[in-house]
Write a protein that holds these residues in place. Structure first.
Motif, mmCIF file in Angstrom:
data_model
loop_
_atom_site.group_PDB
_atom_site.id
_atom_site.type_symbol
_atom_site.label_atom_id
_atom_site.label_comp_id
_atom_site.label_asym_id
_atom_site.label_seq_id
_atom_site.Cartn_x
_atom_site.Cartn_y
_atom_site.Cartn_z
ATOM 1 N N LEU A 140 0.831 -1.203 0.000
ATOM 2 C CA LEU A 140 0.000 0.000 0.000
ATOM 3 C C LEU A 140 0.867 1.255 0.000
ATOM 4 O O LEU A 140 0.591 2.220 -0.725
ATOM 5 N N ALA A 141 1.916 1.247 0.796
ATOM 6 C CA ALA A 141 2.806 2.403 0.868
ATOM 7 C C ALA A 141 3.502 2.648 -0.470
ATOM 8 O O ALA A 141 3.574 3.789 -0.944
ATOM 9 N N LYS A 142 3.993 1.582 -1.097
ATOM 10 C CA LYS A 142 4.671 1.728 -2.380
ATOM 11 C C LYS A 142 3.717 2.198 -3.464
ATOM 12 O O LYS A 142 4.072 3.021 -4.317
ATOM 13 N N ALA A 143 2.484 1.687 -3.443
ATOM 14 C CA ALA A 143 1.500 2.045 -4.468
ATOM 15 C C ALA A 143 1.161 3.522 -4.442
ATOM 16 O O ALA A 143 0.803 4.097 -5.485
ATOM 17 N N HIS A 144 1.300 4.165 -3.285
ATOM 18 C CA HIS A 144 0.887 5.565 -3.157
ATOM 19 C C HIS A 144 2.035 6.479 -2.719
ATOM 20 O O HIS A 144 1.794 7.574 -2.210
ATOM 21 N N ASN A 145 3.237 5.998 -2.952
ATOM 22 C CA ASN A 145 4.433 6.815 -2.735
ATOM 23 C C ASN A 145 4.517 7.340 -1.303
ATOM 24 O O ASN A 145 4.871 8.499 -1.066
ATOM 25 N N ILE A 146 4.191 6.466 -0.352
ATOM 26 C CA ILE A 146 4.316 6.780 1.070
ATOM 27 C C ILE A 146 5.596 6.113 1.575
ATOM 28 O O ILE A 146 5.681 4.881 1.602
ATOM 29 N N PRO A 147 6.603 6.876 1.957
ATOM 30 C CA PRO A 147 7.880 6.267 2.322
ATOM 31 C C PRO A 147 7.878 5.511 3.641
ATOM 32 O O PRO A 147 8.734 4.651 3.867
ATOM 33 N N ARG A 148 6.931 5.806 4.542
ATOM 34 C CA ARG A 148 6.982 5.216 5.874
ATOM 35 C C ARG A 148 5.804 4.273 6.122
ATOM 36 O O ARG A 148 4.660 4.610 5.832
ATOM 37 N N TRP A 149 6.104 3.115 6.645
ATOM 38 C CA TRP A 149 5.077 2.161 7.030
ATOM 39 C C TRP A 149 5.641 1.260 8.122
ATOM 40 O O TRP A 149 6.854 1.213 8.354
ATOM 41 N N GLY A 150 4.767 0.525 8.829
ATOM 42 C CA GLY A 150 5.238 -0.365 9.875
ATOM 43 C C GLY A 150 4.116 -1.216 10.430
ATOM 44 O O GLY A 150 2.947 -1.074 10.044
ATOM 45 N N THR A 151 4.479 -2.097 11.358
ATOM 46 C CA THR A 151 3.501 -2.982 11.994
ATOM 47 C C THR A 151 3.477 -2.827 13.507
ATOM 48 O O THR A 151 2.673 -3.466 14.177
ATOM 49 N N ASP A 152 4.344 -1.983 14.045
ATOM 50 C CA ASP A 152 4.453 -1.809 15.493
ATOM 51 C C ASP A 152 3.829 -0.471 15.903
ATOM 52 O O ASP A 152 4.454 0.588 15.814
ATOM 53 N N LEU A 153 2.590 -0.533 16.370
ATOM 54 C CA LEU A 153 1.886 0.695 16.751
ATOM 55 C C LEU A 153 2.525 1.361 17.965
ATOM 56 O O LEU A 153 2.660 2.587 18.006
#
Length: 368
Positions: free
Chosen positions: A61-74
């Motif tokens: 999802l991040a790559k598809a919309h050019n979002i550089p930051r993502w993670g799984t640890d809230l």
């Protein structure tokens, strides 16, 4: 003109609403337009980090919309002081706990509706947010996207112009036929079937007790598929207004839109859909004649004047995001807070109580 970064933790954006309306059509659209413009001309650029449980989904999802930051640890994301807003569009059951955790971590919070599954939890999280506003200056808000629909904004313009005179009644019709799943594929997921309001009378029902799920298996529908309610409202000028609300997944549409809001007043009436709005003034009201022996010659749909698009109507979710960002950054006025979200939960519980007891239920002023 300066541009400042605004870190936003976005949780639950792999779902339909979170992804389409909040990520793509709101945050991504705001980034594409160069940010949110403040009252002094400066810009605020949202810098989201997408958080979810599935690493593969989040990365894609991040790559598809050019979002550089993502993670799984809230928890780790909440520790980052550079990200000052927490947004949640995940499951309603988890929402109060997540909002409370974010508030205690010192974050402004913004979330989808409903803000909780019951009134006690809704009031509790609203009170926590209000206390954080007083003690820490934290802001909070709940999504109220329908208020920003073009049709309702045109309807509100008519109200502010005094078009209706004394408002008398409102009629809301929403719904369409959701296929059972045996002859035609379902178009709603199977889990769906498992102003100040003074008082409400509501009747819900399950018209179609048997449906078929995504795998073609028959199941018993245990949730209502239609609700019919009458509400007593207090209008903007204190006048009593009667609202009739029909919501149904088992109706075939013969109206201007999937949802219509019909407002009658002493000086005029109007009907709004998602985008359009048509009005009929007192002096332009026709005089139909009731004659069961002759075919009706009037075309009632043609007797209404369409309210023109006198301005550009942007996406409702995006507009409210821009309001909330200005509220956080420059303390711009903002009224769609968590206590307002709690009122929605309160109305639902009152409607369920009315249905259960088959009586009118008064809706007291909610104190948070």
């Amino acid at each position: 003109m300066a541009t400042q970064r605004l870190g936003i933790i976005m949780h639950g954006v792999t779902g339909r609403m979170g992804m389409n309306q909040h990520l793509i059509r709101s945050i991504c659209a705001i980034r594409a337009q160069g940010g949110v413009t403040l009252s002094n001309g400066d810009k605020v650029m949202p810098d989201p980090i997408l958080i979810g449980r599935n690493a593969e989904k989040m990365e894609a999802l991040a790559k598809a919309h050019n979002i550089p930051r993502w993670g799984t640890d809230l928890d780790k994301a909440l520790e980052n002081k550079d990200d000052t807003i927490f947004f949640d569009a995940g499951t309603t059951q988890m929402r109060p706990t997540l909002l409370a955790k974010a508030i205690r971590a010192g974050k402004h919070v913004y979330c989808e509706k409903p803000i909780a599954t019951n009134l006690n939890e809704a009031v509790e999280i609203a009170r926590l947010a209000e206390e954080a506003t007083k003690t820490k200056g934290l802001k909070h808000g709940a999504v109220q996207d329908k208020l920003f629909l073009p049709g309702l904004r045109k309807l509100d313009m008519l109200r502010r112009a005094g078009f209706f005179g004394r408002m008398l009644s409102v009629r809301l019709e929403f719904g369409y036929w959701v296929f059972e799943g045996d002859l035609q594929p379902i178009q709603r997921p199977s889990w769906n079937y498992r102003k100040e309001v003074k008082s409400v009378s509501c009747l819900g029902t399950t018209h179609i007790p048997k449906r078929w799920d995504e795998a073609g298996n028959a199941y018993e529908a245990t949730a209502d598929d239609a609700a019919y309610a009458t509400c007593e409202l207090t209008g903007h000028n204190g006048e009593p207004v009667i609202a009739q609300i029909n919501m149904s997944w088992v109706t075939r549409v013969r109206r201007d839109d999937l949802v219509t809001f019909h407002v009658d007043g002493t000086d005029g009436s109007a009907v709004a859909g998602l985008s359009s709005c048509r009005a009929q003034s007192r002096v332009a009201t026709p005089r139909p004649v009731w004659n069961p022996d002759e075919k009706q010659t009037m075309n009632f749909f043609d007797q209404w004047q369409e309210i023109p698009d006198s301005q550009v109507y942007d996406n409702g979710f995006k507009i409210q995001w821009e309001h909330f960002i200005r509220h956080v950054v420059e303390d711009a006025p903002y009224k769609w807070t968590l206590p307002e979200g709690a009122k929605g939960v309160q109305l639902v519980e009152a409607a369920l109580e009315s249905w259960k007891d088959r009586r009118w239920v008064d809706v007291p002023v909610l104190k948070v």
